[in-house]
Design an enzyme around this catalytic site. Structure first.
Site: not given
Ligand code: FEO
Length: 397
Positions: A24, A78, A80, A82, A145, A164, A192, A225
Site C-alpha cells: 500500500h 490483527h 489487516e 496481509d 497499528h 506487526d 518499517y 513480518h
Molecule cells: Fe497491519 Fe502487517 O498488517
C-alpha cells in the site's frame, strides 16, 4: 518454505512473499513474510493467518505439523488483509471451536468479512486462556497499528507474538535474527518503523512503559513480518524506544525536485555549506528518484530536513507534494527545517514548502532562498551560507 519449530511444539507456519514490491505505497524491494504460528498443546492453536494469495503455503506448512482440522483455537491478533486475507477459507477448513480476538477485532472482522456466525470470543488486556501446559495472555495494542491490534504472550515460553510491532518487510529463508546480517536487519526494521509506526510514537512509548511495568519476561519476539528475535529481543525493544522518542542525530536530509537543474544546484550548494561547517552525514534525495518510503526512513533520525522545489504552476513539484503529504501524515518530530527553490516568474514553491514545515511543527530557521531562473556562483553563495547556518543549528540543538 517449510514449517519450522521455533520452540518445543511451537512452529512458524507462515508464508514468504518473495515478489511483493508494493505494500500500500511502501516499497518492499526485498519482499516480506506473513508469519503465522502454531502451538501444539492440549488445545492446538493457530495465531494469525496469511495473505489470501498465499493460503496454500500456510496450509502446506500446517500439514507438516498437524492435520489442520485438528486445530482447536485460532487467535486473530490483527485483521489487516496481509494477516487475515485467508481467514475465511482457513475457518472453513479448520472449523475452530473458538476464535479469539480483541473487542475492536470483533468489530473489524465483522466489517471485513460480514460473517456473524463465526465462533468469535472477545479477549481484552489482562485476559488469558489455557491451552493445556501453556497459557496465552492478551495485551491490546490499539493503534499499533490498527485499533484491533493485540499481542499474545505465552509466559511459560517467554514468547511474545507481537503482530506487526517489531516486524519488518524482508523476505528471507532464514527465520531468526542471528541468522541474518544485523545491519541489514536494522535497516529494514527502521524502514518499517518510519513508514508504519512513526505516527503512533507516543502510543509506542506508552506500550513500552506498560510492558516494563508488567515485567514481562521475554526471550523471543515473534512478529508477523520478517525474522524472529531470539538472540537479542532487547535490540529491537531498545530501537523502538529510541525511534518512538524520535531521537535525532547530527544528520541533514535534503529532499528536492528540480525542473532544469537550478534547484539541484542550490541543493548541492547547501550540502557544501553543511559539509564545510562540520555536518558530514548528509543525504541528498531527489524526490522523483527515491521512493517516498525510503525518504521517510532517512527522515526518521535526521535533525534537519531541507526542502527544495522549483515552482511549477504556482505550486511545488508533484513528487514533492507526494513526499510531503506522506511525511505530514507520519508526523515526524524534533526537526529543524529550511526551504529553497528556483523559479521562472512567480516563485511560490518556497512559501508552500515553509507551510508544510510549519504544519509539521518544524523549527524553521530561515525564511528560505528563492533564485530566479539559473543561479550564479554569486547567488549560490547564499545557499552555501544557508547550509552553514543549518549546520550550526544542528550542532546547537
Ligand atoms: Fe497491519 Fe502487517 O498488517
Amino acid at each position: 518454505m517449510s514449517a519450522l519449530e521455533i520452540k518445543k511444539d511451537i512452529y512458524w507456519v507462515g508464508a514468504v512473499d518473495w515478489n511483493v514490491r508494493d505494500f500500500h505505497g511502501y516499497s518492499t524491494e526485498r519482499g516480506t513474510s506473513y508469519n503465522a504460528y502454531l502451538i501444539k498443546d492440549e488445545k492446538i492453536t493457530l495465531f494469525d493467518t496469511v495473505k489470501k494469495e498465499l493460503k496454500s503455503d500456510l496450509v502446506h506448512n500446517i500439514y507438516q505439523v498437524v492435520d489442520p482440522t485438528k486445530i482447536d483455537y485460532m487467535v486473530v491478533n490483527h485483521v489487516e488483509m496481509d494477516h487475515s486475507g485467508s481467514l475465511p477459507e482457513m475457518i472453513e477448513l479448520i472449523k475452530p471451536e473458538k476464535i479469539f480476538c480483541s473487542p475492536m477485532g470483533k468489530k473489524v472482522i465483522l466489517d471485513h468479512f460480514h460473517n456473524a456466525d463465526w465462533p468469535l470470543e472477545v479477549v481484552s488486556t489482562g485476559d488469558s486462556i489455557s491451552l493445556g501446559k501453556r497459557t496465552v495472555q492478551f495485551l491490546e495494542t490499539k493503534m499499533l497499528h490498527w485499533p484491533d491490534s493485540m499481542f499474545s504472550y505465552i509466559p511459560e515460553e517467554k514468547l511474545l507474538i507481537s503482530s506487526d510491532a517489531f516486524g519488518h518487510h524482508w523476505a528471507t529463508s532464514e527465520r531468526f535474527d542471528d541468522e541474518v546480517d544485523t545491519h541489514e536487519l536494522m535497516i529494514h526494521s527502521s524502514k518499517y518503523y518510519a513508514n508504519i509506526l512513526m505516527i503512533f510514537s507516543p502510543i509506542v512509548q506508552k506500550l513500552l512503559a506498560q510492558v516494563k511495568e508488567m515485567d514481562l519476561q521475554i526471550d523471543m519476539i515473534a512478529p508477523d513480518h520478517g525474522v524472529i528475535w531470539r538472540k537479542s529481543p532487547e535490540t529491537i525493544i531498545n530501537a523502538y524506544d529510541r525511534w518512538s522518542r524520535q531521537e535525532t542525530i547530527d544528520k541533514a536530509v535534503i529532499i528536492y525536485d528540480t525542473m532544469w537543474h537550478s534547484t539541484e544546484k542550490m541543493a548541492k550548494a547547501i550540502e557544501s555549506g553543511l559539509f564545510q561547517e562540520g555536518i558530514h552525514h548528509i543525504k541528498m534525495l531527489h524526490a522523483r528518484k527515491n521512493h517516498r518510503s525510503d525518504i521517510i526512513t532517512e527522515v526518521l533520525d535526521a535533525k534537519a530536513i531541507i526542502l527544495g522545489s522549483a515552482t511549477l504552476n504556482n505550486n511545488i513539484m508533484p513528487a514533492m507534494a507526494d513526499v510531503l503529504t506522506y511525511m505530514k501524515g507520519l508526523r515526524p518530530k524534533n526537526k529543524i527545517g529550511a526551504a529553497f527553490g528556483s523559479f521562472g516568474w512567480s516563485g511560490e514553491a518556497v512559501k508552500h514548502l515553509n507551510q508544510y514545515m510549519e504544519d509539521m511543527g518544524f523549527d524553521i530557521i530561515d525564511d528560505g532562498i528563492k533564485i530566479k531562473n539559473v543561479p550564479t556562483h554569486e547567488t549560490l553563495k547564499h545557499c552555501v551560507e544557508l547550509g552553514k547556518s543549518i549546520a550550526k543549528a544542528i550542532k546547537g540543538k
